[in-house]
Scaffold this motif. Sequence first.
Motif, PDB file in Angstrom:
ATOM      1  N   GLY A   1       0.827  -1.312   0.115  1.00  0.00           N
ATOM      2  CA  GLY A   1       0.006   0.177  -0.022  1.00  0.00           C
ATOM      3  C   GLY A   1       0.980   1.382   0.075  1.00  0.00           C
ATOM      4  O   GLY A   1       0.315   2.504   0.443  1.00  0.00           O
ATOM      5  N   LYS A   2       2.169   1.196  -0.441  1.00  0.00           N
ATOM      6  CA  LYS A   2       2.865   2.436  -0.483  1.00  0.00           C
ATOM      7  C   LYS A   2       3.707   2.425  -1.779  1.00  0.00           C
ATOM      8  O   LYS A   2       4.653   1.644  -2.310  1.00  0.00           O
ATOM      9  CB  LYS A   2       4.119   2.139   0.461  1.00  0.00           C
ATOM     10  N   TRP A   3       3.264   3.430  -2.576  1.00  0.00           N
ATOM     11  CA  TRP A   3       3.609   3.454  -4.085  1.00  0.00           C
ATOM     12  C   TRP A   3       3.332   4.796  -4.508  1.00  0.00           C
ATOM     13  O   TRP A   3       2.373   5.683  -4.049  1.00  0.00           O
ATOM     14  CB  TRP A   3       2.900   2.394  -5.046  1.00  0.00           C
ATOM     15  N   VAL A   4       4.158   5.247  -5.744  1.00  0.00           N
ATOM     16  CA  VAL A   4       4.005   6.492  -6.569  1.00  0.00           C
ATOM     17  C   VAL A   4       3.998   5.845  -7.902  1.00  0.00           C
ATOM     18  O   VAL A   4       4.563   5.071  -8.497  1.00  0.00           O
ATOM     19  CB  VAL A   4       5.053   7.332  -6.116  1.00  0.00           C
ATOM     20  N   ALA A   5       2.875   6.342  -8.656  1.00  0.00           N
ATOM     21  CA  ALA A   5       2.885   6.414 -10.030  1.00  0.00           C
ATOM     22  C   ALA A   5       3.068   7.565 -10.809  1.00  0.00           C
ATOM     23  O   ALA A   5       2.316   8.673 -10.444  1.00  0.00           O
ATOM     24  CB  ALA A   5       1.560   5.755 -10.522  1.00  0.00           C
ATOM     25  N   TYR A   6       4.297   7.934 -11.597  1.00  0.00           N
ATOM     26  CA  TYR A   6       4.492   8.928 -12.470  1.00  0.00           C
ATOM     27  C   TYR A   6       4.142   8.890 -13.605  1.00  0.00           C
ATOM     28  O   TYR A   6       4.415   8.052 -14.446  1.00  0.00           O
ATOM     29  CB  TYR A   6       5.914   9.384 -12.257  1.00  0.00           C
ATOM     30  N   TYR A   7       3.141   9.762 -14.174  1.00  0.00           N
ATOM     31  CA  TYR A   7       2.690   9.614 -15.531  1.00  0.00           C
ATOM     32  C   TYR A   7       3.400  10.646 -16.362  1.00  0.00           C
ATOM     33  O   TYR A   7       3.545  11.882 -16.228  1.00  0.00           O
ATOM     34  CB  TYR A   7       1.225  10.110 -15.700  1.00  0.00           C
ATOM     35  N   THR A   8       3.847   9.875 -17.523  1.00  0.00           N
ATOM     36  CA  THR A   8       4.933  10.685 -18.451  1.00  0.00           C
ATOM     37  C   THR A   8       4.440  10.781 -19.953  1.00  0.00           C
ATOM     38  O   THR A   8       3.864   9.992 -20.383  1.00  0.00           O
ATOM     39  CB  THR A   8       6.149   9.914 -18.543  1.00  0.00           C
ATOM     40  N   LYS A   9       4.669  12.095 -20.377  1.00  0.00           N
ATOM     41  CA  LYS A   9       4.619  12.039 -21.771  1.00  0.00           C
ATOM     42  C   LYS A   9       5.725  12.642 -22.440  1.00  0.00           C
ATOM     43  O   LYS A   9       6.726  13.359 -22.300  1.00  0.00           O
ATOM     44  CB  LYS A   9       3.555  13.294 -22.230  1.00  0.00           C
ATOM     45  N   GLY A  10       6.434  11.473 -23.094  1.00  0.00           N
ATOM     46  CA  GLY A  10       7.965  11.612 -23.430  1.00  0.00           C
ATOM     47  C   GLY A  10       8.917  11.567 -22.130  1.00  0.00           C
ATOM     48  O   GLY A  10       8.709  10.584 -21.461  1.00  0.00           O
ATOM     49  N   GLU A  11       9.523  12.536 -22.072  1.00  0.00           N
ATOM     50  CA  GLU A  11      10.356  12.668 -20.815  1.00  0.00           C
ATOM     51  C   GLU A  11       9.733  13.469 -19.859  1.00  0.00           C
ATOM     52  O   GLU A  11      10.157  13.593 -18.426  1.00  0.00           O
ATOM     53  CB  GLU A  11      11.870  13.418 -21.146  1.00  0.00           C
ATOM     54  N   THR A  12       8.467  14.217 -20.122  1.00  0.00           N
ATOM     55  CA  THR A  12       7.926  14.886 -19.146  1.00  0.00           C
ATOM     56  C   THR A  12       6.963  14.358 -18.151  1.00  0.00           C
ATOM     57  O   THR A  12       6.256  13.485 -18.722  1.00  0.00           O
ATOM     58  CB  THR A  12       7.196  16.083 -19.843  1.00  0.00           C
ATOM     59  N   VAL A  13       7.056  14.469 -16.909  1.00  0.00           N
ATOM     60  CA  VAL A  13       6.047  13.922 -16.019  1.00  0.00           C
ATOM     61  C   VAL A  13       4.947  15.081 -16.076  1.00  0.00           C
ATOM     62  O   VAL A  13       5.136  16.155 -15.623  1.00  0.00           O
ATOM     63  CB  VAL A  13       6.747  13.937 -14.495  1.00  0.00           C
ATOM     64  N   VAL A  14       3.743  14.548 -16.318  1.00  0.00           N
ATOM     65  CA  VAL A  14       2.415  15.398 -16.287  1.00  0.00           C
ATOM     66  C   VAL A  14       1.663  15.210 -15.217  1.00  0.00           C
ATOM     67  O   VAL A  14       0.836  16.158 -15.047  1.00  0.00           O
ATOM     68  CB  VAL A  14       1.718  15.124 -17.543  1.00  0.00           C
ATOM     69  N   ALA A  15       1.748  14.173 -14.575  1.00  0.00           N
ATOM     70  CA  ALA A  15       0.996  13.943 -13.418  1.00  0.00           C
ATOM     71  C   ALA A  15       1.459  12.679 -12.511  1.00  0.00           C
ATOM     72  O   ALA A  15       2.293  12.119 -12.782  1.00  0.00           O
ATOM     73  CB  ALA A  15      -0.620  13.583 -13.658  1.00  0.00           C
ATOM     74  N   MET A  16       0.990  12.752 -11.085  1.00  0.00           N
ATOM     75  CA  MET A  16       1.430  11.650 -10.276  1.00  0.00           C
ATOM     76  C   MET A  16       0.123  11.076  -9.510  1.00  0.00           C
ATOM     77  O   MET A  16      -0.672  12.077  -9.090  1.00  0.00           O
ATOM     78  CB  MET A  16       2.565  11.946  -9.560  1.00  0.00           C
ATOM     79  N   ALA A  17       0.170   9.798  -9.039  1.00  0.00           N
ATOM     80  CA  ALA A  17      -0.713   9.583  -7.979  1.00  0.00           C
ATOM     81  C   ALA A  17       0.090   8.658  -7.025  1.00  0.00           C
ATOM     82  O   ALA A  17       1.001   8.081  -7.398  1.00  0.00           O
ATOM     83  CB  ALA A  17      -1.726   8.492  -9.019  1.00  0.00           C
ATOM     84  N   SER A  18      -0.322   8.526  -5.963  1.00  0.00           N
ATOM     85  CA  SER A  18       0.342   7.876  -4.794  1.00  0.00           C
ATOM     86  C   SER A  18      -0.775   7.400  -3.781  1.00  0.00           C
ATOM     87  O   SER A  18      -2.010   7.986  -3.640  1.00  0.00           O
ATOM     88  CB  SER A  18       1.290   8.908  -4.094  1.00  0.00           C
TER      89      SER A  18
END
Length: 545
Positions: free
Chosen positions: A490-507
């Motif tokens: 139950g401990k995680w981070v998801a980074y959403y990327t477009k190319g090299e750019t991080v556009v959002a994250m969820a955790s």
Amino acid sequence: MAEYKLKGVSSLGLKPGDKQEVEVEGLDAKVLLLNASGKVQAVGPRCTHYGAPLVKGILGTNGKLTCPWHGACFNAQTGDIENAPALNALPVFKATERDGAVYITGDAETIKAGNRKPTFKCATAGTAQTDKVVVVGGGSGALGVIEGLREGGFTGPITLISNEGYLPIDRPKLSKALMTDLGKLQWRDDEWYKTGSVEVVKDEVTGVNFADKSIATKSGGTFAYTKLVLSTGGTPKTLPLQGFRVLGNIFTLRNVHDAKKIVDAIGEQKGKKIVVIGSSFIGMEIAACTSANNDVTVVGMEKAPFERILGEEVGNIIKKGIEAKGVKFYMSAGVERAEPSGSDPANVGFVHLKDGTKLDADIVILAVGVAPATEYLKDNSVLRLESDGSLKTDESFAVVGLKDVYALGDIATYPYHGPGGEGKYVRIEHWNVAQNAGRTAARHIVNPTLKPEFFTPVFWSAVGAQMRYCGNTMANGWDDVVMQGKPDEGKWVAYYTKGETVVAMASMGMDPVMAQCAQLMQLHRMPGKKELQDGLDVLSLGPPQ
């Protein structure tokens, strides 16, 4: 005002961005000692939204203090609110070092309270202010613009027109807890609005005459304005399928009245068979909060819950947590019809899926999205709505092509300048986006020369555990997800990327990461995809600067 010693602190030797929660001697209270942009002082220790410990938040070297739970942001030098969803500011206390100890100066009750209400009291009688602001809609955006106006020194008349029958509420609590107690839901009471000379009208707007600058209501009222703020939110969508529009015990959830109907249908004995149609945030939150002592089933069209926003991998992680509460799922499913039971022809008894599955249902809750609530504008000859029914605005949330009109929240499509946004127009249905939009519009009304400041969209969701999210995946999409942490724990981070750019994250279970990312995104200083793939911990970057 008095001086109080801080326990266990001998000097003011904090570096910029450092903070420490400490007890106050002689008082049953704590303060947060911090160095904000080179100035060491103390502030209230908890976020004024839901009480998150700000010592676990993020203090940038620019003096911005961000809550680790829901993204509220404060100016740590003044205590003032920078970003929603906080409403009260933080008190600030002068700190001095003397004889190997540190003291703060302040009022005992204020130190204990840990918050201060913003400047709101206003008497409009006899004011030289010529503008009259009318706000249509009683949600988060309305609250943001009204309080932002008074905080910013606006002394003209303000009228709030809402058809919900009550004052602005903490709407997220409806789906997260099915709360119905207005005493706990309303952010401010009647007396608060009266002190700010805000006229509250409980009526429904039926039309706007933009040429004459007037508003018509269902009861026959007419209201003139010089500045108009439209913040009417969203209208829940329904299913145009057999049975869904004629059978009882089929509900949507948008307001307190809806929540009361659902709570009454569940009853005190519970044990109901509840079918939730829709597997995004409202549906999943309702499933989680009704799962105790009820038989709950979620029907979703996607492969996994939240797939469109969070992706299949993250969606299945969250799904697993809610399944542990006993909730059953039918994914990649299509709904065919609803039908009554033989014993009660007036109410729903079954939901039929397209694959032939027949689900028992005492109660059906539709969570299939919302449409902008702009029906009262559709026949207006001088206004062009976007294809989804929303209003196109600029960065200050002023409606494009209309003078002195603003649109906020679910009805606003605005240019997004966050990472990956490139100014593309988006409509974001987040509570804190509406409230921040209101504060932005208020600043523009008070001083149109001020350049609007980009704020990072933030939302949170009670889906088995608390999920945090910031950024936006809808502007230009995303093409990959970088996962960090331990999902099984139950401990995680998801980074959403477009190319090299991080556009959002969820955790989940890593709250300070969201606060750090919210600040980094606002500053356009998020690390790139490759750094995160290589294991970079964003907290190791230190205070954002």
